[in-house]
Design a protein around this motif. Structure first.
Motif, PDB file in Angstrom:
ATOM      1  N   LEU A   1      96.681 -31.002  12.204  1.00 26.54           N
ATOM      2  CA  LEU A   1      96.428 -31.056  10.642  1.00 26.54           C
ATOM      3  C   LEU A   1      97.257 -30.341   9.844  1.00 26.54           C
ATOM      4  O   LEU A   1      97.166 -30.207   8.620  1.00 26.54           O
ATOM      5  CB  LEU A   1      95.064 -30.974  10.313  1.00 26.54           C
ATOM      6  CG  LEU A   1      94.013 -31.869  11.153  1.00 26.54           C
ATOM      7  CD1 LEU A   1      92.676 -31.663  10.171  1.00 26.54           C
ATOM      8  CD2 LEU A   1      94.245 -33.517  10.689  1.00 26.54           C
TER       9      LEU A   1
ATOM     10  N   PHE B   1      83.561 -28.071   3.947  1.00 24.51           N
ATOM     11  CA  PHE B   1      83.671 -28.077   5.323  1.00 24.51           C
ATOM     12  C   PHE B   1      84.745 -27.135   5.991  1.00 24.51           C
ATOM     13  O   PHE B   1      85.660 -27.684   6.905  1.00 24.51           O
ATOM     14  CB  PHE B   1      83.582 -29.753   6.006  1.00 24.51           C
ATOM     15  CG  PHE B   1      82.683 -30.323   5.281  1.00 24.51           C
ATOM     16  CD1 PHE B   1      81.239 -30.355   5.481  1.00 24.51           C
ATOM     17  CD2 PHE B   1      83.226 -31.330   4.417  1.00 24.51           C
ATOM     18  CE1 PHE B   1      80.605 -30.993   4.801  1.00 24.51           C
ATOM     19  CE2 PHE B   1      82.457 -32.278   3.638  1.00 24.51           C
ATOM     20  CZ  PHE B   1      81.021 -31.956   3.849  1.00 24.51           C
TER      21      PHE B   1
ATOM     22  N   ASP C   1      74.517 -25.414   4.642  1.00 17.69           N
ATOM     23  CA  ASP C   1      74.710 -26.708   4.291  1.00 17.69           C
ATOM     24  C   ASP C   1      75.314 -26.805   2.964  1.00 17.69           C
ATOM     25  O   ASP C   1      74.858 -26.410   1.883  1.00 17.69           O
ATOM     26  CB  ASP C   1      73.253 -27.352   4.401  1.00 17.69           C
ATOM     27  CG  ASP C   1      73.470 -29.092   4.475  1.00 17.69           C
ATOM     28  OD1 ASP C   1      74.630 -29.223   3.899  1.00 17.69           O
ATOM     29  OD2 ASP C   1      72.459 -29.637   4.713  1.00 17.69           O
TER      30      ASP C   1
END
Ligand SMILES: C[S@@+](CC[C@H](N)C(=O)[O-])C[C@H]1O[C@@H](n2cnc3c(N)ncnc32)[C@H](O)[C@@H]1O
Length: 306
Positions: A149, A170, A220
């Motif tokens: 990436l 993330f 989260d």
């Protein structure tokens, strides 16, 4: 046979870009004349000058170099056939810069961790990887990381303006966040549910000379993001599951702000996503980052909130 015709001085970056898009036809090889380099493509693409020429069949080593990734001093082989993988490992471990070789048995779970089989060298998992003038400490056993990436991260960091407030939902060990903060005076909240990745991200913050500020948070992101509003940019690199977080990201993005969204899709689901996104966003760009399977690609989609 379609070839991208590229001026010699731009050939390396064009090849890397086309490799990331998984659009180079590996059955043929790259060749050049005095001024131009010709790169064989699976199909014509608008962003390159494409010419129709006779292709030159690939030599064997082209296939070899496509069969592994190198992260720092660790090579990860992506081959299904174990005998094949062992042969490649034997060659790789003889190289001065490689200390360990593993076979990639796939990526799994919430943390997107590699299942690895040790093949050669010293069984070490931690390494320092360098790209785009930054250093990243990665533990390939505990943290997700992909060197494929690199071009995409550079593309996103080139889009960033000074003083942006960014949420990297993330973040992993921080390849997007660290690169952006090394080049821009920005404020980044970098979240990951894998606390080991966040501990590496915190080391990476110390290891690089940053202009911007990064706060790493383990948790989260759908809950952590509730503490932050009006982001100028949200990076959503969870390609198997991003869509489940799009509504929450939308609510925490300012009007006119950008989501750098990644998802693995086939053509039909890509069409459906675009139809959905048009209701809430201007689609500023859409590109293939790399191939995933015969019918699916990983797409980078830039979404501007209406
Ligand atoms: C594909 S990796 C991307 C990591 C990083 N952006 C990169 O480019 O290397 C996805 C990351 O999302 C994390 N993750 C998965 N579910 C999450 C959640 N609900 N909240 C926060 N992080 C999550 C995983 O632990 C993993 O590190």
């Amino acid at each position: 046979m379609i070839h991208a015709k590229v001026i010699k001085k731009n050939a390396n970056s064009a090849i890397n870009h086309l490799k990331d898009m998984n659009i180079i036809d590996k059955n043929y090889r790259v060749f050049s004349d005095d001024c131009y380099v010709y790169i064989p493509l699976k199909m014509r693409i608008d962003s390159y000058d494409c010419v129709d020429l006779n292709g030159l069949p690939a030599r064997k080593h082209d296939d070899f170099s496509a069969s592994y990734d190198v992260i720092g001093s660790i090579a990860i082989i992506k081959r299904k056939d174990i005998d094949d993988a062992i042969k490649i490992a034997d060659k790789l471990i003889k190289r001065k810069n490689i200390d360990a070789v593993y076979l990639d048995d796939g990526i799994s779970g919430n943390f997107r961790q590699h299942r690895l089989r040790f093949l050669a060298g010293n069984e070490l998992y931690e390494t320092i990887y360098r790209e785009n003038n930054i250093k990243l400490k990665v533990n390939i056993k505990y943290d997700y990381f992909s060197p494929r990436l690199a071009t995409e991260r550079l593309r996103v960091s080139n889009m960033v303006s000074e003083n942006e407030f960014i949420i990297d939902m993330f973040a992993g060990v921080g390849p997007f966040s660290i690169l952006i903060a090394s080049r821009h005076n920005v404020n980044i909240i970098a979240i990951d549910i894998n606390c080991h990745a966040i501990s590496m991200l915190n080391e990476n913050i110390k290891m690089n000379k940053l202009t911007g500020r990064i706060t790493g948070i383990c948790g989260d992101s759908s809950r952590i993001i509730e503490n932050y509003n009006n982001a100028d940019r949200i990076i959503m690199n969870l390609p198997h599951d991003s869509f489940n977080f799009i509504d929450i990201a939308y609510r925490h993005l300012r009007k006119g702000g950008t989501i750098n969204y990644y998802e693995i899709l086939d053509y039909e689901s890509l069409y459906n996503r675009m139809e959905f996104f048009k209701n809430y966003f201007e689609i500023s760009s859409k590109r293939i980052v790399h191939g995933y399977s015969k019918s699916m690609n990983m797409y980078a989609i830039d979404l501007k909130k209406l």
